[in-house]
Design a protein around this motif. Structure first.
Motif, PDB file in Angstrom:
ATOM      1  N   GLN A 163       0.820  -1.206   0.000  1.00 21.57           N
ATOM      2  CA  GLN A 163       0.000   0.000   0.000  1.00 21.57           C
ATOM      3  C   GLN A 163       0.857   1.259   0.000  1.00 21.57           C
TER       4      GLN A 163
ATOM      5  N   LEU B 195       1.098   4.122  -2.953  1.00 25.21           N
ATOM      6  CA  LEU B 195       0.900   5.538  -2.626  1.00 25.21           C
ATOM      7  C   LEU B 195       2.076   6.381  -3.092  1.00 25.21           C
TER       8      LEU B 195
ATOM      9  N   ARG C 206      -6.835  14.591  -1.200  1.00 24.30           N
ATOM     10  CA  ARG C 206      -7.263  13.201  -1.041  1.00 24.30           C
ATOM     11  C   ARG C 206      -6.067  12.286  -0.790  1.00 24.30           C
ATOM     12  N   LEU C 207      -4.984  12.555  -1.475  1.00 25.88           N
ATOM     13  CA  LEU C 207      -3.782  11.750  -1.271  1.00 25.88           C
ATOM     14  C   LEU C 207      -3.269  11.872   0.158  1.00 25.88           C
ATOM     15  N   LYS C 208      -3.306  13.072   0.686  1.00 24.92           N
ATOM     16  CA  LYS C 208      -2.831  13.267   2.058  1.00 24.92           C
ATOM     17  C   LYS C 208      -3.745  12.585   3.067  1.00 24.92           C
ATOM     18  N   SER C 209      -5.041  12.549   2.795  1.00 25.00           N
ATOM     19  CA  SER C 209      -5.971  11.838   3.689  1.00 25.00           C
ATOM     20  C   SER C 209      -5.669  10.341   3.696  1.00 25.00           C
ATOM     21  N   ARG C 210      -5.427   9.769   2.525  1.00 22.79           N
ATOM     22  CA  ARG C 210      -5.055   8.350   2.461  1.00 22.79           C
ATOM     23  C   ARG C 210      -3.734   8.095   3.169  1.00 22.79           C
ATOM     24  N   LEU C 211      -2.803   9.008   3.023  1.00 30.42           N
ATOM     25  CA  LEU C 211      -1.508   8.849   3.678  1.00 30.42           C
ATOM     26  C   LEU C 211      -1.649   8.859   5.193  1.00 30.42           C
TER      27      LEU C 211
ATOM     28  N   ALA D 263      -4.305   8.030   6.954  1.00 32.70           N
ATOM     29  CA  ALA D 263      -4.969   6.794   7.394  1.00 32.70           C
ATOM     30  C   ALA D 263      -4.013   5.607   7.349  1.00 32.70           C
ATOM     31  N   LEU D 264      -3.227   5.495   6.280  1.00 34.49           N
ATOM     32  CA  LEU D 264      -2.277   4.384   6.170  1.00 34.49           C
ATOM     33  C   LEU D 264      -1.177   4.501   7.218  1.00 34.49           C
TER      34      LEU D 264
END
Length: 459
Positions: free
Chosen positions: A212, A216, A241-246, A248-249
């Motif tokens: 993952q 990313l 959106r990319l920073k939100s996924r980052l 969370a991961l």
């Protein structure tokens, strides 16, 4: 994926059993009483059954439907531990060592590991199938390696158990034997079954999180480079959106890392996870009790150190049994403490290896977050630069407007309704324009010099 699942999990044979009942009794039609497996692993209405994949120490997989209370009794677990594995709820990653089982909740891998088998929630997720396939492959390769050393499959496990019992009997004085020469010694890289299953779960979770993070990274760096060259609303939304996924991961990876670190820092929890050793001590204790009862019944309570008495008294037999039990318990406690320290070191080295892997993944995500922060700082600097240029342009425009307004003042003064001798001169209008223009230019140059002196704009 369907072919892999069919090959991995064949249809249930007629000898399959439900864990609720130890014996399988088919109905009159020859069909089993339980329902077909639920591949989604969700609760069935009115029954409370859940589909599990069972993998034993020989690598044999089997699908079975078990309710929660049967699983609690079989693995000796409280209900709150089974709730951690419920697919209907999202719980953070957790590793719990219990008396007879290890509860593992790492990303998609949710399983219960015992000394002889693994219960994995049945699912169509590819990572669950990969976990089962990888565990079977390692168990088969380990069995082949052990067979090459003189230990083979289930027989090897039985030989190991007999070897433990014979060793304890030799030390306790109940008999002797050359089982070390008969059975040999286990391979130097031998790991108990629960550690092998736990290692595969750690590897699956670390591999999934690292994959993952890699995806990313592949998506993030080109997007950030594009944002630095062209600042637009669309690119800013994609980066958000990319920073939100980052975030969370990173939170998930940090939780797995904290669980491994917390487990490494607690020797008691690591000792609880060595299920094979605890099971071996329990079976050795039961075997010793049976031997003790056999000696007591055969000797009739006669002391082995005291002279033979013509009258056997039951209290003397109880004293002998008590003294032997105390000696055996002391010996087992010393032996368990020594083996526990060795097993803690063994498990600690296993955890350290995957701690390095998950820490490397966390470092990747941290580096990516720092790159995003640097990009945001660079964008803010660019925006500040543009804002400063606009302010400078506005300042120049205001200054020019002030200079042009001087002409308006002169025009307003000379446009009033009164007469002066200057109006009679033919060249008066020309001189008024020249003097006004020169005065405005001098005023404008004075403002520019002031701006340069105050460093309000680069000139």
């Amino acid at each position: 994926m369907a072919e892999i699942k069919e090959r991995l999990l064949p249809p249930r044979p007629a000898s399959a059993f439900n864990l609720r009942d130890s014996s399988f009794r088919p109905s009159a039609s020859g069909r089993p009483f339980f329902n077909p497996p639920d591949f989604l692993g969700l609760k069935k209405r009115g029954q409370g059954l859940r589909s599990w994949i069972r993998v034993d120490s020989s690598g044999t997989s089997q699908i079975m439907e078990v309710d929660k209370f049967t699983m609690m009794r079989r693995c000796d677990l409280p209900a709150r531990d089974l709730r951690l594995l419920d697919p209907l709820f999202v719980y953070p990653s957790t590793i719990l060592g219990r008396e007879k089982a290890i509860v593992v909740n790492l990303e998609q891998i949710r399983c219960i590991i015992t000394a002889d088998e693994v219960f994995l929630l049945n699912s169509l997720d590819g990572y669950v199938l990969q976990y089962v396939i990888e565990l079977q492959r390692r168990l088969n390769s380990a069995a082949a390696a052990v067979a090459g050393e003189g230990w083979g499959g289930e027989a090897g496990n039985d030989l190991m158990m007999l070897r433990r019992r014979g060793s304890s009997n030799n030390r306790g004085g109940f008999g002797g034997g050359d089982d070390d020469r008969m059975f040999g010694s286990p391979p130097p890289d031998y790991l108990p079954f629960e550690f092998r299953a736990f290692e595969v779960a750690l590897e699956a979770a670390c591999t999934y999180l690292d994959g993952q993070a890699a995806e990313l990274e592949i998506e993030a760096y080109p997007l950030l480079d594009e944002l630095t060259s062209k600042i637009s609303t669309l690119n800013l939304e994609r980066v958000r959106r990319l920073k939100s996924r980052l975030v969370a991961l990173t939170r998930r990876v940090q939780k797995v890392r904290d669980e491994i670190e917390q487990l490494m820092d607690d020797d008691g929890d690591m000792a609880e996870m060595y299920l094979t050793e605890k099971k071996g001590r329990m079976e050795s204790s039961l075997y010793g009790d049976q031997s003790l009862l056999g000696i007591s019944s055969a000797g009739g309570g006669i002391s082995v150190s005291a002279p033979v008495s013509p009258v056997c008294s039951p209290p003397d037999g109880r004293k002998l049994e008590k003294s032997l039990s105390i000696a055996r318990s002391k010996h087992e406690s010393m032996k368990s403490s020594e083996s526990t320290s060795e097993n803690i070191d063994e498990l600690e080295m296993l955890l350290e290896a995957y701690f390095v892997v998950i820490d490397s993944t966390l470092n990747k995500l941290t580096s990516l977050k720092e790159y995003i922060d640097d990009t945001e700082d660079f964008i803010n600097i660019q925006l500040d630069n543009v804002r400063n240029q606009l302010i400078q342009f506005e300042l120049l425009l205001t200054t020019a407007t002030f200079v042009v307004a001087i002409f308006g003042v002169v025009a307003g003064v000379f446009g009033m309704n009164f007469t002066i001798p200057l109006f009679d001169e033919p060249s008066a209008f020309k001189w008024v324009l020249v003097i006004t223009g020169v005065s405005g230019f001098i005023i404008f140059c004075s403002f520019l010099w002031f701006f340069k002196y105050r460093r309000l704009m680069p000139l």
